[in-house]
Motif scaffolding. Structure first.
Motif, PDB file in Angstrom:
ATOM      1  N   ARG A  30       0.852  -1.190   0.000  1.00 17.38           N
ATOM      2  CA  ARG A  30       0.000   0.000   0.000  1.00 17.38           C
ATOM      3  C   ARG A  30       0.889   1.242   0.000  1.00 17.38           C
ATOM      4  NH1 ARG A  30      -4.975  -1.843   0.639  1.00 17.38           N
ATOM      5  NH2 ARG A  30      -5.253  -3.856   1.613  1.00 17.38           N
ATOM      6  N   SER A  35      -4.166   3.577   2.955  1.00 14.55           N
ATOM      7  CA  SER A  35      -4.622   3.435   1.568  1.00 14.55           C
ATOM      8  C   SER A  35      -5.507   2.203   1.408  1.00 14.55           C
ATOM      9  CB  SER A  35      -3.416   3.316   0.632  1.00 14.55           C
ATOM     10  OG  SER A  35      -3.853   3.029  -0.676  1.00 14.55           O
ATOM     11  N   ALA A  37      -6.010   0.921  -1.439  1.00 22.64           N
ATOM     12  CA  ALA A  37      -5.523   0.304  -2.668  1.00 22.64           C
ATOM     13  C   ALA A  37      -4.262  -0.521  -2.407  1.00 22.64           C
ATOM     14  CB  ALA A  37      -5.219   1.392  -3.693  1.00 22.64           C
ATOM     15  N   GLU A 105      -4.867  -0.492  -7.835  1.00 16.35           N
ATOM     16  CA  GLU A 105      -4.913   0.958  -7.681  1.00 16.35           C
ATOM     17  C   GLU A 105      -3.777   1.476  -6.795  1.00 16.35           C
ATOM     18  OE1 GLU A 105      -7.180   2.779  -9.262  1.00 16.35           O
ATOM     19  OE2 GLU A 105      -8.318   1.087 -10.030  1.00 16.35           O
ATOM     20  N   SER A 107      -2.477   5.069  -4.463  1.00 18.28           N
ATOM     21  CA  SER A 107      -2.996   6.241  -3.757  1.00 18.28           C
ATOM     22  C   SER A 107      -1.929   7.315  -3.728  1.00 18.28           C
ATOM     23  CB  SER A 107      -3.348   5.870  -2.309  1.00 18.28           C
ATOM     24  OG  SER A 107      -4.364   4.908  -2.263  1.00 18.28           O
ATOM     25  N   HIS A 109       0.765   9.569  -2.319  1.00 15.63           N
ATOM     26  CA  HIS A 109       1.730   9.291  -1.259  1.00 15.63           C
ATOM     27  C   HIS A 109       2.992  10.110  -1.488  1.00 15.63           C
ATOM     28  CE1 HIS A 109       3.050   6.721  -4.552  1.00 15.63           C
ATOM     29  NE2 HIS A 109       4.256   6.716  -3.981  1.00 15.63           N
ATOM     30  N   ALA A 169       1.200  10.001  -7.462  1.00 14.57           N
ATOM     31  CA  ALA A 169       0.528   8.701  -7.616  1.00 14.57           C
ATOM     32  C   ALA A 169       0.492   8.296  -9.076  1.00 14.57           C
ATOM     33  CB  ALA A 169      -0.908   8.773  -7.081  1.00 14.57           C
TER      34      ALA A 169
END
Length: 192
Positions: A30, A35, A37, A105, A107, A109, A169
């Motif tokens: 993640r 997250s 995702a 997916e 996220s 970050h 991302a």
């Protein structure tokens, strides 16, 4: 952010991509702890030498740049080239790979804590053979105002260089995508 295309010669890119296809990856990484995702991931260099935001189970003092380079292989050669071009004498403290397909997916970050702003550098490399513009997976960097400040399309053998403390991302990948989106990243908290 700036873009460098074709720093790695096509033969080395192909060999690295083929090598990468046989590397064990872990699913469930993640981008940050909250997250929703998850995606495929592997750390090659992450010794935990500087203050960082990673859980203790993902970094290890043995995951040094020197140890990774001593193993040889195509990614080690690419790492040497990236080190020389973008980091000079400063040692990389992270080398990692993410792989995504439709449904994996990411996220927003940051690669490094905000206290390293203006000094941290990340380089993302796409060792993909082909990438259609309609497949998505674009790389974005957010501005302080919450809007997209920079965007780069995935392209074979492209490198994207940016401040690793900035929120960023990979955007979602289309269900029509027939390739694995491979992103190999190189970084250091304190770059020249």
């Amino acid at each position: 952010m700036h873009i460098v295309d074709d720093l790695v010669d096509p033969e080395l890119m192909q060999v690295t991509r083929d090598w990468f296809q046989h590397q064990p990856l872990s699913f469930g990484w993640r981008a940050h702890e909250k997250s929703p995702a998850a995606f495929w991931h592997r750390n090659y260099v992450l010794p935990g030498t500087n203050k960082h935001h990673y859980d203790s189970h993902v970094w290890h003092p043995s995951l040094t740049l020197a140890a990774f380079l001593s193993q040889g292989g195509p990614l080690a050669e690419v790492t040497r080239r990236v080190q020389q071009r973008f980091f000079g004498d400063t040692q990389l403290t992270r080398v990692w790979a993410n792989a995504q397909t439709f449904g994996d997916e990411a996220s927003l970050h940051r690669d490094f804590p905000a206290e390293f702003a203006g000094r941290a550098r990340s380089v993302v490399w796409y060792p993909v053979l082909k990438w259609d513009k309609d497949w998505g997976g674009d790389f974005i960097v957010m501005g302080d105002d919450g809007e997209i400040e920079h965007c780069a399309m995935v392209k074979p053998n492209r490198m994207v260089v940016f401040d690793g403390t900035r929120a960023h991302a990979a955007r979602p990948i289309s269900r029509f995508c027939t390739e694995l989106r491979i992103a190999v990243s190189f970084g250091c908290e304190i770059a020249p």
